[in-house]
Design a protein around this motif. Structure first.
Motif, PDB file in Angstrom:
ATOM      1  N   MET A 186     -89.449  99.809-104.882  1.00  0.00           N
ATOM      2  CA  MET A 186     -89.205 100.304-106.226  1.00  0.00           C
ATOM      3  C   MET A 186     -90.491 100.858-106.821  1.00  0.00           C
ATOM      4  O   MET A 186     -91.522 100.189-106.830  1.00  0.00           O
ATOM      5  CB  MET A 186     -88.671  99.176-107.120  1.00  0.00           C
ATOM      6  N   THR A 187     -90.447 102.101-107.285  1.00  0.00           N
ATOM      7  CA  THR A 187     -91.583 102.731-107.937  1.00  0.00           C
ATOM      8  C   THR A 187     -91.292 102.846-109.424  1.00  0.00           C
ATOM      9  O   THR A 187     -90.223 103.313-109.813  1.00  0.00           O
ATOM     10  CB  THR A 187     -91.847 104.138-107.352  1.00  0.00           C
ATOM     11  N   ASN A 188     -92.231 102.405-110.242  1.00  0.00           N
ATOM     12  CA  ASN A 188     -92.073 102.477-111.693  1.00  0.00           C
ATOM     13  C   ASN A 188     -92.924 103.611-112.244  1.00  0.00           C
ATOM     14  O   ASN A 188     -94.150 103.609-112.074  1.00  0.00           O
ATOM     15  CB  ASN A 188     -92.483 101.150-112.341  1.00  0.00           C
TER      16      ASN A 188
ATOM     17  N   ASN B  10     -86.708 111.217-103.362  1.00  0.00           N
ATOM     18  CA  ASN B  10     -86.282 110.360-102.253  1.00  0.00           C
ATOM     19  C   ASN B  10     -86.719 108.905-102.418  1.00  0.00           C
ATOM     20  O   ASN B  10     -86.509 108.094-101.511  1.00  0.00           O
ATOM     21  CB  ASN B  10     -86.838 110.922-100.934  1.00  0.00           C
ATOM     22  N   GLU B  11     -87.323 108.600-103.561  1.00  0.00           N
ATOM     23  CA  GLU B  11     -87.817 107.253-103.811  1.00  0.00           C
ATOM     24  C   GLU B  11     -86.907 106.523-104.792  1.00  0.00           C
ATOM     25  O   GLU B  11     -86.347 107.133-105.707  1.00  0.00           O
ATOM     26  CB  GLU B  11     -89.239 107.308-104.400  1.00  0.00           C
ATOM     27  N   THR B  12     -86.780 105.222-104.604  1.00  0.00           N
ATOM     28  CA  THR B  12     -86.059 104.399-105.569  1.00  0.00           C
ATOM     29  C   THR B  12     -86.993 104.115-106.734  1.00  0.00           C
ATOM     30  O   THR B  12     -88.042 103.501-106.557  1.00  0.00           O
ATOM     31  CB  THR B  12     -85.602 103.082-104.925  1.00  0.00           C
ATOM     32  N   CYS B  13     -86.616 104.590-107.920  1.00  0.00           N
ATOM     33  CA  CYS B  13     -87.523 104.540-109.064  1.00  0.00           C
ATOM     34  C   CYS B  13     -86.828 104.043-110.323  1.00  0.00           C
ATOM     35  O   CYS B  13     -85.640 104.296-110.539  1.00  0.00           O
ATOM     36  CB  CYS B  13     -88.079 105.930-109.384  1.00  0.00           C
TER      37      CYS B  13
ATOM     38  N   LEU C 164     -97.298 104.964-111.812  1.00  0.00           N
ATOM     39  CA  LEU C 164     -97.742 106.337-112.060  1.00  0.00           C
ATOM     40  C   LEU C 164     -97.396 106.730-113.485  1.00  0.00           C
ATOM     41  O   LEU C 164     -96.296 106.456-113.956  1.00  0.00           O
ATOM     42  CB  LEU C 164     -97.056 107.309-111.090  1.00  0.00           C
ATOM     43  N   VAL C 165     -98.358 107.383-114.156  1.00  0.00           N
ATOM     44  CA  VAL C 165     -98.095 108.042-115.432  1.00  0.00           C
ATOM     45  C   VAL C 165     -98.091 109.541-115.161  1.00  0.00           C
ATOM     46  O   VAL C 165     -99.052 110.066-114.586  1.00  0.00           O
ATOM     47  CB  VAL C 165     -99.167 107.710-116.489  1.00  0.00           C
TER      48      VAL C 165
END
Length: 275
Positions: A1-3, A27-30, A106-107
């Motif tokens: 999970m990417t926030n 393609n990322e789960t975010c 990431l911002v």
């Protein structure tokens, strides 16, 4: 999970940055956090009634909810979940608070705000975030930049400082999104590298050994900004990534008069990695 944290002032520039980021992480789960911060000057707050302040907060919340609904409808990506964050404090504090609370990776934001002043590379809010955010990278997306799959990432370095695993972790994660090649660029001002530079070069090779990468020695012939821009064009770079540290090139270009003077007109997304 990417926030991912996406600050927005509901400008076209902010919208463009949101669209680019969603495509970059398609393609990322975010979990995507949409943040709006509207700070009132202390001198004005006393003249506002509680009812008016409540109205302003409700209007901002409604705008965030509309933006969320629009993104859920147009993005249609099952990997992405959207949350809204509203602050009546200043943007700096709101972003730093969200990074801590939601473990932001990431911002991402536009290079300019709603004013979009011409001749200015980075708006004041973006510049502040480069300096203040210490726990994750800040990705700045130029106005009207359309998404292309990033296959080439430029990473300029003078090899004078040690790049640690944490800093390069952010760079490698970016490259992993599309198996991009990392192009390490060194503007060659010396006849030979010092022992310290050689040691840092060896360490960098080791850190990047599992990623496709190459080293490029560029003879110095103009201003550093022109040399980097020329490399971006020649190597067909899709994203520029640099580490922000004291007395670095990034620090110099975040001063607006310097930007105008050196003409560093960046046309591709710029990831600033914290030291």
């Amino acid at each position: 999970m990417t926030n991912i944290l996406l600050p927005t002032d509901f400008s076209d520039n902010a919208w463009n940055a949101i669209v680019y980021t969603l495509k970059l992480y398609a393609n990322e789960t975010c979990t995507i956090y949409l943040l709006n911060a509207t700070q009132l000057k202390a001198s004005r707050i006393s003249s506002f009634s509680n009812k008016l302040l409540t109205t302003m907060r409700d209007n901002a919340k409604n705008d965030l909810l509309k933006l969320k609904a629009q993104l859920e409808e147009t993005n249609a990506n099952g990997n992405h979940e959207f949350e809204i964050l509203l602050s009546l404090g200043n943007l700096d504090d709101a972003i730093e608070g969200a990074i801590d609370k939601y473990a932001i990776d990431l911002v991402a934001m536009g290079t300019k705000g709603a004013t979009g002043a011409k001749g200015i590379l980075f708006g004041s809010n973006t510049t502040k975030m480069f300096k203040k955010v210490k726990k994750c990278p800040v990705l700045a997306i130029p106005d009207n930049y359309e998404f292309v799959v990033p296959k080439q990432i430029a990473f300029p370095t003078d090899f004078n400082r040690y790049c640690d695993a944490k800093e390069l972790h952010f760079l490698k994660r970016l490259a992993d999104l599309y198996n991009a090649t990392i192009r390490v660029i060194h503007i060659n001002k010396e006849d030979k590298l010092t022992d310290r530079q050689e040691k840092n070069l060896t360490t960098l090779r080791q850190y990047l050994k599992n990623h496709v990468h190459s080293f490029h020695w560029i003879p110095t012939y103009a201003s550093k900004s022109k040399e980097i821009n020329d490399c971006i064009e020649e190597l067909e770079i899709d994203i520029l990534a640099m580490v922000y540290y004291s007395h670095s090139f990034i620090e110099s270009i975040t001063h607006e008069p310097v930007i105008k003077k050196i003409g560093f007109h960046l046309k591709i997304p710029f990831m600033v990695i914290p030291e």
